[in-house]
Write an enzyme that holds these catalytic residues in place. Sequence first.
Site, mmCIF file in Angstrom:
data_model
loop_
_atom_site.group_PDB
_atom_site.id
_atom_site.type_symbol
_atom_site.label_atom_id
_atom_site.label_comp_id
_atom_site.label_asym_id
_atom_site.label_seq_id
_atom_site.Cartn_x
_atom_site.Cartn_y
_atom_site.Cartn_z
ATOM 1 N N PRO A 97 -2.420 2.159 15.916
ATOM 2 C CA PRO A 97 -2.163 0.712 15.824
ATOM 3 C C PRO A 97 -3.452 -0.104 15.971
ATOM 4 C CG PRO A 97 -1.345 1.591 17.908
ATOM 5 C CD PRO A 97 -1.788 2.762 17.082
ATOM 6 N N GLU A 124 0.155 8.756 24.414
ATOM 7 C CA GLU A 124 -0.665 7.539 24.454
ATOM 8 C C GLU A 124 -1.696 7.491 23.336
ATOM 9 O OE1 GLU A 124 -0.203 4.827 26.169
ATOM 10 O OE2 GLU A 124 1.518 5.821 27.070
ATOM 11 N N ARG A 162 2.158 7.633 -5.197
ATOM 12 C CA ARG A 162 2.627 6.811 -6.323
ATOM 13 C C ARG A 162 1.531 6.502 -7.334
ATOM 14 N NH1 ARG A 162 7.085 3.708 -5.770
ATOM 15 N NH2 ARG A 162 6.163 1.919 -6.815
ATOM 16 N N ASP A 177 4.245 -3.482 -9.645
ATOM 17 C CA ASP A 177 4.656 -3.615 -8.247
ATOM 18 C C ASP A 177 3.912 -4.739 -7.540
ATOM 19 O OD1 ASP A 177 6.517 -1.590 -8.230
ATOM 20 O OD2 ASP A 177 5.095 -0.062 -7.572
#
Length: 254
Positions: A97, A124, A162, A177
């Site tokens: 993150p 963690e 893709r 897209d």
Amino acid sequence: MTDQTVALRKLGFISIFPEMLSGLTDWGVTGRAARDELFTVETIDPREFATDKHGTVDDRPYGGGPGMVMKAPILAQSVRKAKTLLGGDALVIAMSPQGVAVDEAMISRLVAHEAIIFVAGRYEGFDERFLESEVDLELSVGDMVVSGGEMPAMLVMDSLIRRIPGVLGDEMSAEQDSFVDGLLDCPHYTRPEIFEGRAVPEVLLSGDHARIADWRSAQALQRTLNRRPDLLDPADLTDEQRAMLARWDAKAQS
Ligand code: SAH
């Protein structure tokens, strides 16, 4: 995007839950691409390199505090094994993150690599020294925390796959897209012609391909301006785009 080089063919997936990858390799267009061998994936379970009989890959954090930390030596050995399978110049990406937020522009840059190894964290997260010594890039899939890097890695892998020629086939195109050309996609409709009193926009039934293309471009522009103005600076619109918006705006109000 048409003149873009897609070199990507080989993926690596380092995870203590390697079976999770079947969510990507068994289903839908990515599943078909895997069966057609348009790409290959090597999975490596760090437990293979654990030194105790329990297969321990984590340990308590220095300095105390809650949670467990994934051990650097075990992760480093997993990356080295992945590199022997994929090639020494494979790009190593750790999911975190705290990483760079992934977007379609990042995907465009990543597909230029022939081989990419993804490392999924648990607990963690990773011992910081593993990130410093073995990892080329940390990637985040958004400003929220999930329990493991597997789904974030699979999300990025799906988006990369893709782009490999042949994966989407003729009936679909990545080029229309959202984000690929810097805009959101236009709205789509299929039968029935009327659903709960809502009709399909008349232009789509007209059979006039030039008008339909013009309407779709105007819709994509309008949506981007309304929903994601951060993607587009209105000052950068071309005269042609302004004229197109004005034409369809006038139509909508008449
Ligand atoms: N303590 C860490 C989060 C650990 S979550 C921190 O606050 O930075 C456990 C693992 O899930 C992470 O090591 C990472 O691999 C994955 N993960 C969680 N959220 C993610 C996100 N938004 N993007 C990418 N990976 C994520």
